[in-house]
Design a protein around this motif. Structure first.
Motif, mmCIF file in Angstrom:
data_model
loop_
_atom_site.group_PDB
_atom_site.id
_atom_site.type_symbol
_atom_site.label_atom_id
_atom_site.label_comp_id
_atom_site.label_asym_id
_atom_site.label_seq_id
_atom_site.Cartn_x
_atom_site.Cartn_y
_atom_site.Cartn_z
ATOM 1 N N LEU A 81 -42.584 -27.884 0.055
ATOM 2 C CA LEU A 81 -42.806 -29.267 -0.371
ATOM 3 C C LEU A 81 -43.040 -29.340 -1.889
ATOM 4 N N ILE A 82 -43.877 -28.398 -2.306
ATOM 5 C CA ILE A 82 -44.157 -28.340 -3.752
ATOM 6 C C ILE A 82 -42.853 -28.144 -4.528
ATOM 7 N N ALA A 83 -42.022 -27.220 -4.016
ATOM 8 C CA ALA A 83 -40.747 -26.953 -4.693
ATOM 9 C C ALA A 83 -39.897 -28.214 -4.757
ATOM 10 N N GLU A 84 -39.832 -28.902 -3.598
ATOM 11 C CA GLU A 84 -39.007 -30.110 -3.526
ATOM 12 C C GLU A 84 -39.467 -31.155 -4.514
ATOM 13 N N ARG A 85 -40.794 -31.421 -4.475
ATOM 14 C CA ARG A 85 -41.326 -32.497 -5.319
ATOM 15 C C ARG A 85 -41.219 -32.169 -6.808
ATOM 16 N N ASN A 86 -41.336 -30.883 -7.102
ATOM 17 C CA ASN A 86 -41.202 -30.500 -8.520
ATOM 18 C C ASN A 86 -39.742 -30.326 -8.947
ATOM 19 N N LYS A 87 -38.882 -30.528 -7.963
ATOM 20 C CA LYS A 87 -37.439 -30.387 -8.206
ATOM 21 C C LYS A 87 -37.118 -29.000 -8.717
ATOM 22 N N ILE A 88 -37.715 -28.031 -8.081
ATOM 23 C CA ILE A 88 -37.412 -26.651 -8.453
ATOM 24 C C ILE A 88 -37.068 -25.874 -7.197
ATOM 25 N N ILE A 89 -36.538 -24.687 -7.411
ATOM 26 C CA ILE A 89 -36.270 -23.797 -6.287
ATOM 27 C C ILE A 89 -37.249 -22.641 -6.398
ATOM 28 N N ILE A 90 -37.973 -22.379 -5.267
ATOM 29 C CA ILE A 90 -38.951 -21.291 -5.287
ATOM 30 C C ILE A 90 -38.471 -20.218 -4.326
ATOM 31 N N GLU A 91 -38.403 -18.962 -4.811
ATOM 32 C CA GLU A 91 -38.006 -17.897 -3.896
ATOM 33 C C GLU A 91 -38.886 -16.675 -4.125
ATOM 34 N N PRO A 92 -39.210 -15.961 -3.059
ATOM 35 C CA PRO A 92 -40.043 -14.763 -3.231
ATOM 36 C C PRO A 92 -39.293 -13.692 -4.016
ATOM 37 N N VAL A 93 -40.089 -12.884 -4.733
ATOM 38 C CA VAL A 93 -39.442 -11.875 -5.564
ATOM 39 C C VAL A 93 -40.237 -10.581 -5.472
ATOM 40 N N GLU A 94 -39.520 -9.464 -5.577
ATOM 41 C CA GLU A 94 -40.182 -8.152 -5.558
ATOM 42 C C GLU A 94 -40.969 -7.975 -6.844
ATOM 43 N N LYS A 95 -42.081 -7.326 -6.770
ATOM 44 C CA LYS A 95 -42.913 -7.084 -7.947
ATOM 45 C C LYS A 95 -42.128 -6.318 -9.011
ATOM 46 N N SER A 96 -41.254 -5.442 -8.506
ATOM 47 C CA SER A 96 -40.528 -4.594 -9.462
ATOM 48 C C SER A 96 -39.484 -5.365 -10.263
ATOM 49 N N ALA A 97 -39.107 -6.554 -9.739
ATOM 50 C CA ALA A 97 -38.079 -7.326 -10.448
ATOM 51 C C ALA A 97 -38.675 -8.174 -11.566
ATOM 52 N N ILE A 98 -40.024 -8.177 -11.680
ATOM 53 C CA ILE A 98 -40.663 -9.008 -12.713
ATOM 54 C C ILE A 98 -40.819 -8.172 -13.984
ATOM 55 N N PRO A 99 -40.477 -8.723 -15.113
ATOM 56 C CA PRO A 99 -40.664 -7.974 -16.372
ATOM 57 C C PRO A 99 -42.123 -7.585 -16.549
ATOM 58 N N LEU A 100 -42.333 -6.390 -17.128
ATOM 59 C CA LEU A 100 -43.668 -5.808 -17.200
ATOM 60 C C LEU A 100 -44.675 -6.678 -17.941
ATOM 61 N N SER A 101 -44.233 -7.218 -19.064
ATOM 62 C CA SER A 101 -45.167 -8.003 -19.885
ATOM 63 C C SER A 101 -45.669 -9.213 -19.112
ATOM 64 N N ILE A 102 -44.782 -9.788 -18.270
ATOM 65 C CA ILE A 102 -45.184 -10.952 -17.482
ATOM 66 C C ILE A 102 -46.132 -10.529 -16.360
ATOM 67 N N LEU A 103 -45.796 -9.401 -15.807
ATOM 68 C CA LEU A 103 -46.602 -8.871 -14.715
ATOM 69 C C LEU A 103 -48.049 -8.662 -15.158
ATOM 70 N N GLU A 104 -48.214 -8.157 -16.371
ATOM 71 C CA GLU A 104 -49.554 -7.934 -16.928
ATOM 72 C C GLU A 104 -50.343 -9.226 -16.990
ATOM 73 N N THR A 105 -49.670 -10.281 -17.468
ATOM 74 C CA THR A 105 -50.354 -11.568 -17.579
ATOM 75 C C THR A 105 -50.706 -12.116 -16.195
ATOM 76 N N LEU A 106 -49.833 -11.827 -15.217
ATOM 77 C CA LEU A 106 -50.052 -12.368 -13.869
ATOM 78 C C LEU A 106 -51.252 -11.734 -13.159
ATOM 79 N N ILE A 107 -51.815 -10.638 -13.731
ATOM 80 C CA ILE A 107 -53.019 -10.046 -13.150
ATOM 81 C C ILE A 107 -54.189 -11.007 -13.299
ATOM 82 N N ASP A 108 -54.298 -11.617 -14.510
ATOM 83 C CA ASP A 108 -55.406 -12.541 -14.765
ATOM 84 C C ASP A 108 -55.095 -13.964 -14.345
ATOM 85 N N HIS A 109 -53.817 -14.369 -14.533
ATOM 86 C CA HIS A 109 -53.455 -15.758 -14.236
ATOM 87 C C HIS A 109 -52.561 -15.819 -13.018
#
Lengths: 237, 423
Positions: free
Chosen positions: B69-97
């Motif tokens: 629903l959130i995806a629809e209302r925000n007009k975005i597409i949300i899909e699950p992703v493997e941790k390994s596919a996320i760039p490292l620098s982003i992954l680091e930030t995602l620990i806190d946020h």
């Protein structure tokens, strides 16, 4: 040619006026002079001269104004004296009724020739009956030339001239009192055989002068107009 | 002129705007803090927090549905992703946020107790998103068109004004000193119009007084000369032969003065750009022959003329005669006994050389000699105003030609007049 033509000279320079009067009187003209432009129109109309010699730069009333004012009522010739070629528009002035121009300084002989030719032109306009001299023979005083015989005599003595010298002289004699340029003289020699070591017009002219006893230091029968050419003077002979 | 200016201004403005937006972006993201992305991330993290809170109360399917629903209302597409596919620098930030938003295509977040990572991106199939993109395109397009339109109007107006100024300047430089620019308010370019008109007024006044001066010089000198000639003519009638020679001598001197006055007047006329050449075709050998012959009379030196082959040339013959005369008189003055006049034609050029056998011209003076009123040696007793060569130069310029001076192999100076063979 009418030698007792009346000339009215309008010139503010008294000395020049005096000299011109002297010079032209010497050739039989009846010269009256006027030193200012104010009375000029009146004088021209009452005097009715054959020719008016008008200085362009007159104090108060300039020559062009005078010319314009009298043109409708005056049939004679108006000759303008100017001091510089570019101080006026010649074409406009000619349209305004000025017959011709002479730029000061001018060789007095050339001025005289111009006056005469203007007067004779107007005379022949009035009376076309004037006898035309023969195309083949010319006589000026002691000088006799025949274009048929290609002979030239001075005081009844045959003068031997080369063909090109004769052609040159004939060309000058055919246009008396006109300044003929070297270019025109050279053209008159186009069909004449090359007959000397030197083709120069100047050398030929000086040869002719020598043979015709014209002074080489200061020629008077076949005069040099510097920067322009040569002129044949009929009365000298 | 106008098209080039227009195009350059137009693209200049576009580039400036483009650079401006890039700079704005760099300022926003790199230099201070990435404000917009932080706000976006904060907004989205509110929804994530709510989802996390809800997880304990609803089933897993329900949570997935809410996420959708959130995806629809925000007009975005949300899909699950493997941790390994996320760039490292982003992954680091995602620990806190919980949420990472940047300007790249994918944004990331983690949600639920399983710490499942998701990525999200704009749903381009959504009509509203499509519309926004289209609108963006229209905005850019209209900006470009508006810019072009404004530039064009601006330039058209300026061009019209500049054109008037240009024509006036050209007219003045060609000798029409009465030409002025209209000073109407709508046609003004700053103070250019009024200053140009003031300048033209001054120029006209100056040249007018210059003209008056030269004319009065001419008049004042020519009148006495004419009187002298009349005196001589009257004297001549009564003179004997020796006196006649003196009379001739005086006449020659009068002629020399006359020539100088003529020279002064001609030069003044050329300087005022009043002289308009009349071009006619001449045959070079005939022309030079006549001129040399005429001049030989005035020269003590011998004039040698050499024309390799005859050819035609389009010139004002009185002016060219004058130029040749001045050069030959010059050669006569500074040379010894011989003057050489040589004319030749190559494929593209026509050359007329005048050489003498004098001492020549010092290297440092080769520019100076063409300047008006310059005289090689004031004390040499050679008459003249020093205008001869200036006049030659002006004449050559009027013929679109070129004049140069070098050393002659005869010893003296060699002046070369060069004209284009086509003209």
């Amino acid at each position: 040619m009418d030698f007792s033509s009346k000339i009215l000279l309008i010139e503010d320079d008294e000395k020049l006026s005096h000299l011109l009067t002297d010079y032209l009187s010497g050739y039989g003209f009846e010269v009256t002079s006027l030193n200012s432009g104010e009375l000029a129109v009146e004088a021209i109309l009452s005097h009715k001269p054959d020719m008016v010699i008008l200085d362009l730069m007159l104090p108060k009333v300039d020559g062009l104004t005078i010319g314009r004012q009298v043109r409708n009522q005056f049939n004679g010739i108006i000759l303008m004296l100017t001091a510089s070629g570019d101080d006026m528009d010649h074409v406009a002035a000619l349209e305004m009724g000025i017959d011709d121009f002479v730029q000061k300084p001018v060789l007095p002989r050339v001025l005289l020739a111009k006056i005469k030719s203007l007067l004779s032109r107007s005379a022949s306009l009035h009376q076309r009956t004037q006898a035309k001299s023969s195309d083949k023979e010319r006589i000026f005083g002691a000088l006799w030339l025949s274009n048929v015989l290609k002979r030239c005599k001075l005081n009844n003595q045959l003068v031997s001239l080369t063909p090109s010298e004769f052609a040159l002289l004939w060309h000058l004699v055919e246009h008396p009192e006109q300044v003929i340029s070297r270019e025109a003289l050279l053209k008159s020699l186009r069909n004449i055989d090359y007959d000397g070591l030197d083709r120069s017009i100047d050398n030929k002219v000086s040869q002719i002068r020598k043979k015709l006893n014209d002074s080489s230091a200061r020629p008077r029968g076949l005069i040099t107009v510097r920067g322009k050419g040569y002129m044949f003077v009929p009365e000298f002979w | 002129m106008m098209t080039r200016l227009f195009v350059s201004l137009y693209f200049g403005l576009l580039l400036t705007m483009y650079l401006f937006f890039i700079m704005l972006h760099v300022l926003n993201t790199n230099l201070v803090v990435d404000v917009y992305n932080i706000i976006d991330a904060d907004n989205f993290s509110a929804e994530i927090t709510l989802l996390n809170e809800l997880e304990r109360h609803v089933s897993e399917d329900e949570s997935k549905r809410l996420l959708q629903l959130i995806a629809e209302r925000n007009k975005i597409i949300i899909e699950p992703v493997e941790k390994s596919a996320i760039p490292l620098s982003i992954l680091e930030t995602l620990i806190d946020h919980d949420v990472w938003v940047d300007d790249e295509y994918y944004d990331y977040f983690k949600v639920f107790s399983s710490k499942q990572y998701y990525r999200m991106f704009d749903d381009e199939s959504n009509n509203l998103v499509k519309l926004t993109e289209e609108l963006d395109d229209y905005i850019v397009l209209s900006l470009i068109i508006m810019l072009a339109f404004c530039c064009f109007i601006w330039f058209f107006n300026l061009h019209r004004k500049l054109r008037l100024i240009e024509t006036t300047v050209v007219n003045i430089s060609e000798g029409d000193l009465t030409a002025r620019v209209p000073a109407k308010k709508s046609l003004r370019v700053g103070r250019l119009n009024s200053s140009l008109n003031t300048m033209a007024d001054k120029l006209e006044h100056l040249l007018d007084s210059h003209k008056k001066l030269t004319l009065s010089i001419a008049h004042e000198i020519r009148s006495p000369l004419f009187k002298m000639q009349l005196h001589l003519e009257l004297l001549d009638k009564r003179a004997d032969k020796p006196s006649q020679e003196h009379i001739q001598g005086l006449e020659d001197e009068i002629y020399a003065i006359e020539e100088m006055v003529e020279e002064l007047l001609k030069f003044a006329q050329m300087e005022r750009a009043e002289l308009k050449p009349v071009f006619k075709s001449i045959v070079i050998d005939e022309f030079l022959e006549l001129n040399c012959e005429k001049l030989q009379k005035e020269c003590k030196s011998r004039i040698h003329l050499q024309v390799d082959s005859s050819f035609d040339l389009l010139v004002d013959k009185y002016l060219l005669s004058r130029a040749i005369k001045n050069l030959i008189i010059n050669a006569e003055k500074y040379g010894n006994t011989n003057i050489y006049v040589i004319a030749r034609k190559t494929d593209k050029k026509i050359q007329i050389c005048i050489e003498d056998d004098g001492v020549g011209i010092a290297e440092e003076n080769t520019e100076l000699i063409f300047q008006p009123y310059y005289r090689q040696d004031i004390h040499s007793g050679k008459a003249g105003f020093g205008l001869g060569l200036s006049i030659v130069k002006e004449i050559v310029n009027l013929h679109n030609g070129n004049i140069s001076v070098s050393n002659s192999h005869y010893g003296g100076a060699k002046f070369t007049l060069e004209f284009s063979a086509e003209s």
